[in-house]
Scaffold this motif. Sequence first.
Motif, PDB file in Angstrom:
ATOM      1  N   ARG B   2       0.843  -1.190   0.000  1.00 33.98           N
ATOM      2  CA  ARG B   2       0.000   0.000   0.000  1.00 33.98           C
ATOM      3  C   ARG B   2       0.883   1.246   0.000  1.00 33.98           C
ATOM      4  NH1 ARG B   2      -4.966   1.318  -1.339  1.00 33.98           N
ATOM      5  NH2 ARG B   2      -5.921   2.854   0.008  1.00 33.98           N
ATOM      6  N   THR B  98      -6.579  14.782   5.430  1.00 35.20           N
ATOM      7  CA  THR B  98      -5.731  13.592   5.417  1.00 35.20           C
ATOM      8  C   THR B  98      -6.332  12.541   6.345  1.00 35.20           C
ATOM      9  OG1 THR B  98      -3.858  15.066   5.134  1.00 35.20           O
ATOM     10  CG2 THR B  98      -3.375  12.796   5.722  1.00 35.20           C
ATOM     11  N   LEU B  99      -6.866  13.019   7.459  1.00 33.13           N
ATOM     12  CA  LEU B  99      -7.389  12.093   8.464  1.00 33.13           C
ATOM     13  C   LEU B  99      -8.722  11.471   8.070  1.00 33.13           C
ATOM     14  CD1 LEU B  99      -6.512  14.006  11.760  1.00 33.13           C
ATOM     15  CD2 LEU B  99      -5.233  12.221  10.594  1.00 33.13           C
ATOM     16  N   THR B 100      -9.368  12.035   7.069  1.00 31.87           N
ATOM     17  CA  THR B 100     -10.647  11.439   6.664  1.00 31.87           C
ATOM     18  C   THR B 100     -10.443  10.329   5.631  1.00 31.87           C
ATOM     19  OG1 THR B 100     -10.982  13.060   4.913  1.00 31.87           O
ATOM     20  CG2 THR B 100     -11.957  13.567   7.037  1.00 31.87           C
ATOM     21  N   LYS B 101      -9.203  10.065   5.266  1.00 32.68           N
ATOM     22  CA  LYS B 101      -8.955   9.039   4.254  1.00 32.68           C
ATOM     23  C   LYS B 101      -8.796   7.657   4.900  1.00 32.68           C
ATOM     24  CE  LYS B 101      -8.712  12.065   0.860  1.00 32.68           C
ATOM     25  NZ  LYS B 101      -9.342  13.177   1.598  1.00 32.68           N
ATOM     26  N   PRO B 102      -9.338   6.640   4.234  1.00 27.40           N
ATOM     27  CA  PRO B 102      -9.308   5.291   4.831  1.00 27.40           C
ATOM     28  C   PRO B 102      -7.964   4.592   4.643  1.00 27.40           C
ATOM     29  CG  PRO B 102     -10.421   5.221   2.727  1.00 27.40           C
ATOM     30  CD  PRO B 102     -10.055   6.654   2.956  1.00 27.40           C
ATOM     31  N   VAL B 103      -6.914   5.292   4.978  1.00 18.65           N
ATOM     32  CA  VAL B 103      -5.560   4.755   4.848  1.00 18.65           C
ATOM     33  C   VAL B 103      -4.865   5.108   6.143  1.00 18.65           C
ATOM     34  CG1 VAL B 103      -3.408   4.924   3.543  1.00 18.65           C
ATOM     35  CG2 VAL B 103      -5.572   5.257   2.372  1.00 18.65           C
ATOM     36  N   ALA B 105      -2.972   6.862   8.674  1.00 17.06           N
ATOM     37  CA  ALA B 105      -2.647   8.282   8.587  1.00 17.06           C
ATOM     38  C   ALA B 105      -1.137   8.523   8.595  1.00 17.06           C
ATOM     39  CB  ALA B 105      -3.307   9.038   9.735  1.00 17.06           C
ATOM     40  N   LEU B 108       0.106   7.873   5.176  1.00 20.80           N
ATOM     41  CA  LEU B 108      -0.312   8.899   4.227  1.00 20.80           C
ATOM     42  C   LEU B 108       0.483  10.197   4.415  1.00 20.80           C
ATOM     43  CD1 LEU B 108      -2.252   9.152   1.922  1.00 20.80           C
ATOM     44  CD2 LEU B 108      -4.003   9.958   3.475  1.00 20.80           C
TER      45      LEU B 108
END
Lengths: 345, 261
Positions: B2, B98-103, B105, B108
């Motif tokens: 990933r 950035t924190l709302t992404k399902p990866v 953190a 990212l």
Amino acid sequence: MAIDDRSPAILVRELRKTYAVPEREPGLRAALGSLVRRRTRQVEAVAGISFHVSPGEIVGFLGPNGAGKTTTLKVLSGLLHPTAGEVRSLGHVPWQRDPAFLRRMTLIMGQRNQLAWDIPVIDSFELNRAIFGVPRDEYRQRLTELTDLLELGELMRKPVRNLSLGERMKCEFAGSLLHRPEVLFLDEPTIGLDVTMQRRIRAFIAEYNSRTGATTLLTSHYMADVEALCRRVVVIHHGTLLYDGDLTGLVARFSPHKSITIDLEDGGEGLGERIPALVGPPEWIVSHAEGRLTLRVPRSETARLTTRLLANLPVRDVIVDEPPIDEIIDLVFAGRAGPAEVPPA
Amino acid sequence: MRAVGLFWLSLRIGAMNALQYRADFFIQLAQSTIGLGTALAGVAIVFGQTDELGGWRRDELVALIGVFVMVGGLVGVVIRPSMERLMEGVRLGTLDFTLTKPVDAQLLVSVRQVDIWRLMDVALGAAILVFAIAQLGGRVGLAAAAAFAVMLLAGLAIVYSFLLVLATLAFWLVRIENILVIFASMYEAGRWPVGIYPAWLRVALTLLVPVAFAVTIPVESLIGRLEPTTLAGTILLAACFLVVSRWFWRLGLSRYTGASA
């Protein structure tokens, strides 16, 4: 909409969030002093609020600036850890930031943009596609749908920095919905937009909700947004809950007055003297000119007064109405009306 | 996996961003050439006077310069710009999205910003390194090359963790843009083997700011001068750094308040 007996999409119980804010006296001496010893003050942004939202509902989340709306939205979307309280978004504890949760929600803030500034919009979309792991064929299909709904067309080939505010907001919406979230947290999505663009965004939110059944929590300072989209509103002020219920109920609860407009036969000739006597308190009369009488009357007196006026005046038409929602919200926010002062109607 | 995918995406976005501003290419080209030239000139001057510097011969030092430039480039390509963006994000509240992404953190934020022109340093450094290895001839065996690769990765992990901890301080201190300069200035000392410095500086370069692990130790493993215990110790240390920095990052993240909208 059918009555929903599923568990709530959003659940907030006794939520509290306290910030430590640095504090010092003005001036250089105090600035130097703060290098050694920092004083902080605890500010309670959210002071124990509870509510829940059913799947598919669009709820207006209202309150003046600094009421704690954005803080609550940020807790619900997993950005902030609360100080106390229980919160569930789609059954998840948001701040654990479980990817399974984050893939099903989105946060759109009218005052911020998340699309990359220097590259064409479509490339930012592609980045989101990869981050959210949307399969390509689904991505293409959703992109086509969103492009049609929002009329993006040529915009997608331009870098974000070359877009107008309204165009950018449309692209923000498309980019944030490519993963087809089930919960939308919208923080003043129409702020700064012209009336036409506000209406477009509003229509789009309604359309997205009806197509996907997405649960939506919306904050806005434009009451037109709220009236058009939200049957239910949650009002907070100073971090506490003031009201949770139907928009119409809010009016009944917080507006102590109704307005009565009466059109008189023959322009009300020769009635000048009698009217003040019939109405009673002179401050109830807002205006009286050219056969039209406008009154602002305490809610509890409305029926009695209307009956008296109908019986004693040559009335051609009568309208009993609620004051405009803006006015009520203004009253609520200014603290001039509250549930303690006015009993529920 | 990933991580590689996300890094590749950032690289693409970074390239698209960067290619709009061509002047940066020439500026970076000049900067890289001058940096490398100065480093090599330093080596040339020293070895005009002597055959050995603290036990290091000329070709070994050239290899060191290669690694110094290459690692500096790797840090400059992704780690440093991403950490700067992280600190800015904490200060301005742009970390929100950035924190709302399902990866993850941490992953990212660590690959979010790419400065592709610094790849020039990576390429130049690698070229110098290959040249130096050719000069060293048969002295670099397969085992040494493998050890080098492992030590290089460990060194990068240590530097990355160190910078992540510095950047994470932004959650408490908010405005600390210059904190990464601490690393940048200390890194300059890495162009020479840390062994030639006085003891106090050697300790500082090893423990305080882990420059030794990023440059000297990988090269020592390449030229077969590294004790197996140091090798094992470095791997262990890298693992510790990664664990501690992740713990610290999570602690910082729980303190994130965002900037008010």
